[in-house]
Design a protein around this motif. Structure first.
Motif, PDB file in Angstrom:
ATOM      1  N   ILE A  64     -13.468   3.356  10.411  1.00 53.17           N
ATOM      2  CA  ILE A  64     -12.643   2.587   9.386  1.00 53.17           C
ATOM      3  C   ILE A  64     -13.136   3.260   8.039  1.00 53.17           C
ATOM      4  CG2 ILE A  64     -11.870   0.681   8.365  1.00 53.17           C
ATOM      5  CD1 ILE A  64     -12.246  -0.631  11.033  1.00 53.17           C
ATOM      6  N   LYS A  65     -12.326   3.323   6.959  1.00 55.01           N
ATOM      7  CA  LYS A  65     -12.694   3.888   5.693  1.00 55.01           C
ATOM      8  C   LYS A  65     -11.799   3.392   4.722  1.00 55.01           C
ATOM      9  CE  LYS A  65     -12.566   8.261   3.350  1.00 55.01           C
ATOM     10  NZ  LYS A  65     -12.725   9.797   3.582  1.00 55.01           N
ATOM     11  N   GLU A  66     -11.917   2.817   3.451  1.00 52.42           N
ATOM     12  CA  GLU A  66     -11.604   2.581   2.473  1.00 52.42           C
ATOM     13  C   GLU A  66     -11.242   3.484   1.593  1.00 52.42           C
ATOM     14  OE1 GLU A  66     -10.837  -1.437  -0.565  1.00 52.42           O
ATOM     15  OE2 GLU A  66     -12.279  -1.453   1.103  1.00 52.42           O
ATOM     16  N   THR A  67      -9.945   3.702   1.516  1.00 52.15           N
ATOM     17  CA  THR A  67      -9.449   4.765   0.313  1.00 52.15           C
ATOM     18  C   THR A  67      -8.987   4.421  -0.976  1.00 52.15           C
ATOM     19  OG1 THR A  67      -7.370   5.456   1.154  1.00 52.15           O
ATOM     20  CG2 THR A  67      -9.153   6.610   2.358  1.00 52.15           C
TER      21      THR A  67
ATOM     22  N   GLY B  43      -5.580   2.930   0.723  1.00 53.52           N
ATOM     23  CA  GLY B  43      -5.537   1.721   1.661  1.00 53.52           C
ATOM     24  C   GLY B  43      -6.590   1.795   2.715  1.00 53.52           C
ATOM     25  N   ILE B  44      -6.538   1.119   3.567  1.00 53.74           N
ATOM     26  CA  ILE B  44      -7.627   1.401   4.531  1.00 53.74           C
ATOM     27  C   ILE B  44      -7.229   2.196   5.658  1.00 53.74           C
ATOM     28  CG2 ILE B  44      -8.855  -0.183   6.234  1.00 53.74           C
ATOM     29  CD1 ILE B  44      -9.285  -1.059   3.638  1.00 53.74           C
ATOM     30  N   ARG B  45      -7.950   3.187   6.193  1.00 57.78           N
ATOM     31  CA  ARG B  45      -7.835   4.189   6.835  1.00 57.78           C
ATOM     32  C   ARG B  45      -8.510   4.079   8.293  1.00 57.78           C
ATOM     33  NH1 ARG B  45      -7.257   9.938   4.495  1.00 57.78           N
ATOM     34  NH2 ARG B  45      -5.509   8.877   3.592  1.00 57.78           N
ATOM     35  N   SER B  46      -8.066   4.199   9.414  1.00 55.04           N
ATOM     36  CA  SER B  46      -8.730   4.094  10.735  1.00 55.04           C
ATOM     37  C   SER B  46      -8.242   5.341  11.671  1.00 55.04           C
ATOM     38  CB  SER B  46      -8.535   3.008  11.377  1.00 55.04           C
ATOM     39  OG  SER B  46      -7.015   2.633  11.568  1.00 55.04           O
ATOM     40  N   GLU B  47      -9.296   5.396  12.375  1.00 59.55           N
ATOM     41  CA  GLU B  47      -8.999   6.573  13.465  1.00 59.55           C
ATOM     42  C   GLU B  47      -9.440   6.076  14.691  1.00 59.55           C
ATOM     43  OE1 GLU B  47     -11.197  10.284  12.372  1.00 59.55           O
ATOM     44  OE2 GLU B  47     -10.839  10.064  10.335  1.00 59.55           O
ATOM     45  N   ILE B  48      -8.522   6.773  15.742  1.00 59.56           N
ATOM     46  CA  ILE B  48      -8.646   6.203  17.221  1.00 59.56           C
ATOM     47  C   ILE B  48      -8.741   7.491  18.000  1.00 59.56           C
ATOM     48  CG2 ILE B  48      -7.449   5.022  18.901  1.00 59.56           C
ATOM     49  CD1 ILE B  48      -6.214   3.420  17.147  1.00 59.56           C
ATOM     50  N   SER B  49      -9.742   7.583  18.818  1.00 58.99           N
ATOM     51  CA  SER B  49      -9.688   8.781  19.852  1.00 58.99           C
ATOM     52  C   SER B  49      -9.598   8.366  21.087  1.00 58.99           C
ATOM     53  CB  SER B  49     -11.176   9.351  19.448  1.00 58.99           C
ATOM     54  OG  SER B  49     -11.217  10.545  20.421  1.00 58.99           O
ATOM     55  N   ALA B  50      -8.637   8.702  21.992  1.00 61.67           N
ATOM     56  CA  ALA B  50      -8.547   8.392  23.287  1.00 61.67           C
ATOM     57  C   ALA B  50      -7.521   9.408  23.808  1.00 61.67           C
ATOM     58  CB  ALA B  50      -7.554   6.777  23.060  1.00 61.67           C
ATOM     59  N   GLU B  51      -7.311   9.320  25.150  1.00 67.67           N
ATOM     60  CA  GLU B  51      -6.364  10.052  25.701  1.00 67.67           C
ATOM     61  C   GLU B  51      -4.952   9.800  25.797  1.00 67.67           C
ATOM     62  OE1 GLU B  51      -7.896  10.305  30.031  1.00 67.67           O
ATOM     63  OE2 GLU B  51      -9.149  11.972  29.637  1.00 67.67           O
ATOM     64  N   LEU B  52      -4.178  10.380  25.943  1.00 67.58           N
ATOM     65  CA  LEU B  52      -2.673  10.342  25.800  1.00 67.58           C
ATOM     66  C   LEU B  52      -2.157  10.812  27.158  1.00 67.58           C
ATOM     67  CD1 LEU B  52      -0.542   9.528  23.578  1.00 67.58           C
ATOM     68  CD2 LEU B  52      -0.319  11.779  23.095  1.00 67.58           C
ATOM     69  N   SER B  53      -1.276   9.847  27.735  1.00 66.72           N
ATOM     70  CA  SER B  53      -0.708  10.336  29.074  1.00 66.72           C
ATOM     71  C   SER B  53       0.414  11.061  28.590  1.00 66.72           C
ATOM     72  CB  SER B  53      -0.306   8.956  29.845  1.00 66.72           C
ATOM     73  OG  SER B  53      -1.461   8.657  30.358  1.00 66.72           O
TER      74      SER B  53
ATOM     75  N   TRP C 297      -4.413   6.373  11.136  1.00 64.41           N
ATOM     76  CA  TRP C 297      -3.634   5.564  10.759  1.00 64.41           C
ATOM     77  C   TRP C 297      -4.056   4.814   9.289  1.00 64.41           C
ATOM     78  CZ3 TRP C 297       0.206   4.119  14.267  1.00 64.41           C
ATOM     79  CH2 TRP C 297       0.160   4.358  15.583  1.00 64.41           C
ATOM     80  N   GLN C 298      -3.082   4.574   8.589  1.00 64.98           N
ATOM     81  CA  GLN C 298      -3.397   3.595   7.221  1.00 64.98           C
ATOM     82  C   GLN C 298      -2.551   2.230   6.910  1.00 64.98           C
ATOM     83  OE1 GLN C 298      -4.558   6.283   3.778  1.00 64.98           O
ATOM     84  NE2 GLN C 298      -2.736   5.446   2.786  1.00 64.98           N
ATOM     85  N   ILE C 299      -3.328   1.519   6.590  1.00 62.33           N
ATOM     86  CA  ILE C 299      -2.824   0.625   5.938  1.00 62.33           C
ATOM     87  C   ILE C 299      -2.468   0.606   4.370  1.00 62.33           C
ATOM     88  CG2 ILE C 299      -2.635  -2.202   5.694  1.00 62.33           C
ATOM     89  CD1 ILE C 299      -4.066  -2.264   8.483  1.00 62.33           C
ATOM     90  N   ASP C 300      -1.322   1.088   3.954  1.00 59.03           N
ATOM     91  CA  ASP C 300      -1.182   1.198   2.409  1.00 59.03           C
ATOM     92  C   ASP C 300      -1.610  -0.014   1.459  1.00 59.03           C
ATOM     93  OD1 ASP C 300      -0.587   3.917   2.916  1.00 59.03           O
ATOM     94  OD2 ASP C 300       1.534   3.356   3.292  1.00 59.03           O
TER      95      ASP C 300
END
Length: 75
Positions: A29-32, A35-45, A58-61
């Motif tokens: 999570i990082k504030e820019t 807005g607040i930016r977040s990253e998620i790493s996971a497998e995608l089916s 992702w970002q919450i503007d």
């Protein structure tokens, strides 16, 4: 496209992102200034039955209260 996604079935990619990425913990999570930016790493089916490790950003503007998808990249 190698994984079964195309412009015609973009809704499937949206559904897969929501079901595979949103339930897992956020990695970063990082504030820019925007807005607040977040990253998620996971497998995608994928529709082809492959498991693909990807990172979503992702970002919450500022001034809003809901996240929006910025990008998806192979991880």
């Amino acid at each position: 496209m190698k994984c079964g996604y195309s412009q015609e079935n973009w809704q499937q990619l949206e559904t897969d992102i929501r079901s595979c990425h949103l339930p897992v913990d956020v990695d970063f999570i990082k504030e820019t200034a925007y807005g607040i930016r977040s990253e998620i790493s996971a497998e995608l089916s994928t529709p082809m039955g492959r498991q693909l490790l990807v990172r979503t950003v992702w970002q919450i503007d500022t001034g809003t209260d809901f996240p929006r998808l910025i990008t998806l990249i192979p991880d």
